[in-house]
Scaffold this active site. Structure first.
Site, PDB file in Angstrom:
ATOM      1  N   HIS A  81      -6.207   2.941  -4.260  1.00  0.00           N
ATOM      2  CA  HIS A  81      -6.111   3.185  -2.812  1.00  0.00           C
ATOM      3  C   HIS A  81      -6.454   4.654  -2.511  1.00  0.00           C
ATOM      4  CE1 HIS A  81      -5.016   2.035   1.212  1.00  0.00           C
ATOM      5  NE2 HIS A  81      -3.863   2.688   1.262  1.00  0.00           N
TER       6      HIS A  81
ATOM      7  N   HIS B 125      -5.581   9.504   0.252  1.00  0.00           N
ATOM      8  CA  HIS B 125      -5.484   8.630   1.421  1.00  0.00           C
ATOM      9  C   HIS B 125      -6.236   9.184   2.630  1.00  0.00           C
ATOM     10  CE1 HIS B 125      -3.550   5.763   4.252  1.00  0.00           C
ATOM     11  NE2 HIS B 125      -3.304   5.057   3.177  1.00  0.00           N
TER      12      HIS B 125
ATOM     13  N   ASP C  95       0.805  -1.216   0.000  1.00  0.00           N
ATOM     14  CA  ASP C  95       0.000   0.000   0.000  1.00  0.00           C
ATOM     15  C   ASP C  95       0.842   1.272   0.000  1.00  0.00           C
ATOM     16  OD1 ASP C  95      -2.040  -1.832   0.304  1.00  0.00           O
ATOM     17  OD2 ASP C  95      -2.907  -0.876   2.069  1.00  0.00           O
ATOM     18  N   ASP C  96       0.241   2.327  -0.523  1.00  0.00           N
ATOM     19  CA  ASP C  96       0.682   3.733  -0.355  1.00  0.00           C
ATOM     20  C   ASP C  96       1.782   4.187  -1.307  1.00  0.00           C
ATOM     21  OD1 ASP C  96      -1.116   3.532   1.706  1.00  0.00           O
ATOM     22  OD2 ASP C  96       0.357   3.732   3.317  1.00  0.00           O
TER      23      ASP C  96
ATOM     24  N   HIS D 139       3.462  -2.431   3.252  1.00  0.00           N
ATOM     25  CA  HIS D 139       3.507  -1.042   2.765  1.00  0.00           C
ATOM     26  C   HIS D 139       4.838  -0.763   2.076  1.00  0.00           C
ATOM     27  CE1 HIS D 139       0.224  -0.938   5.635  1.00  0.00           C
ATOM     28  NE2 HIS D 139      -0.177   0.189   5.079  1.00  0.00           N
TER      29      HIS D 139
HETATM   30 ZN   LIG Z   1      -2.767   3.135   2.917  1.00  0.00          ZN
END
Ligand SMILES: [Zn+2]
Length: 213
Positions: A75, A79, A22-23, A170
């Site tokens: 995503h 955020h 993620d991210d 992540h």
């Molecule tokens: Zn995230």
């Protein structure tokens, strides 16, 4: 039928798991994750839940991830905590990122993960109606984002892992060097055990039904 549930584990007899990141994309850590999967063999793939604002900064990296056969999921753009947004603001977060992914890699995302898993029923219904599968994870206790130590990330993931599992890690927002080392260990171990490393969309195709919450 897929429901509006967040899916942590797909029902499948096949020995396969989905690593998710993620991210990102992140200029330091995303390439390190790509290296690990490249070294694991041509069939080893992962899913990257990218943040729209990060894709705008590093579009070339997003194209590299896609070009190496990995999946890119949505995503959101900034955020946010989705439960604090209006329905219109939520839709904007998703659609803006969806278009950005399509423009950047030429493919529309099929999978979604809500930031912080902060998600209400209305949002879940809307995202499902738009055709997305919403990915959870079985290894939330690994808490890789808190940098709890490589051994902790590895052990808490191993405790919960079984065929069909979605695994959360992540590659963006902060120092992810522990995550990289933990993933390197897990990928090596799982490959040696005969696990296939597949995308979330691959798990969707392999499963006849799903278990959510
Ligand atoms: Zn995230």
């Amino acid at each position: 039928m897929f429901s509006t549930a967040v899916i942590h584990k797909f029902d499948t007899d096949q020995k396969a798991v989905a690593f998710t990141f993620d991210d990102g994309p992140h200029p330091v850590y995303t390439p390190q994750i790509l290296d690990i999967f490249r070294e694991a063999g041509a069939a080893a793939k992962a899913t990257f839940f990218m943040v729209g604002s990060q894709i705008e900064q590093y579009p070339e990296l997003a194209r590299t991830v896609h070009g190496e056969g990995h999946e890119i999921g949505n995503h959101t753009y900034t955020h946010p905590y989705l439960s604090k947004l209006s329905a219109e603001e939520f839709a904007e977060e998703v659609i803006r990122t969806e278009r950005l992914i399509q423009e950047t890699i030429g493919v529309k995302p099929l999978t979604f993960r809500p930031p912080y898993f902060d998600y209400n029923e209305q949002a879940a219904e809307w995202i499902s109606s738009r055709g997305y599968i919403t990915a959870g994870a079985v290894n939330g206790e690994a808490m890789d984002w808190e940098q709890p130590g490589v051994a902790h990330i590895v052990e808490k993931t191993r405790e919960k892992l079984s065929p069909g599992s979605v695994l959360l890690f992540h590659d963006g927002f902060g120092d992810r060097s522990q995550t990289v080392e933990a993933v390197r260990t897990l990928v090596t171990e799982l490959a040696a055990e005969g696990y296939r490393l597949v995308t979330v969309s691959d798990l969707v195709r392999m499963s006849s039904s799903v278990r959510g919450e």
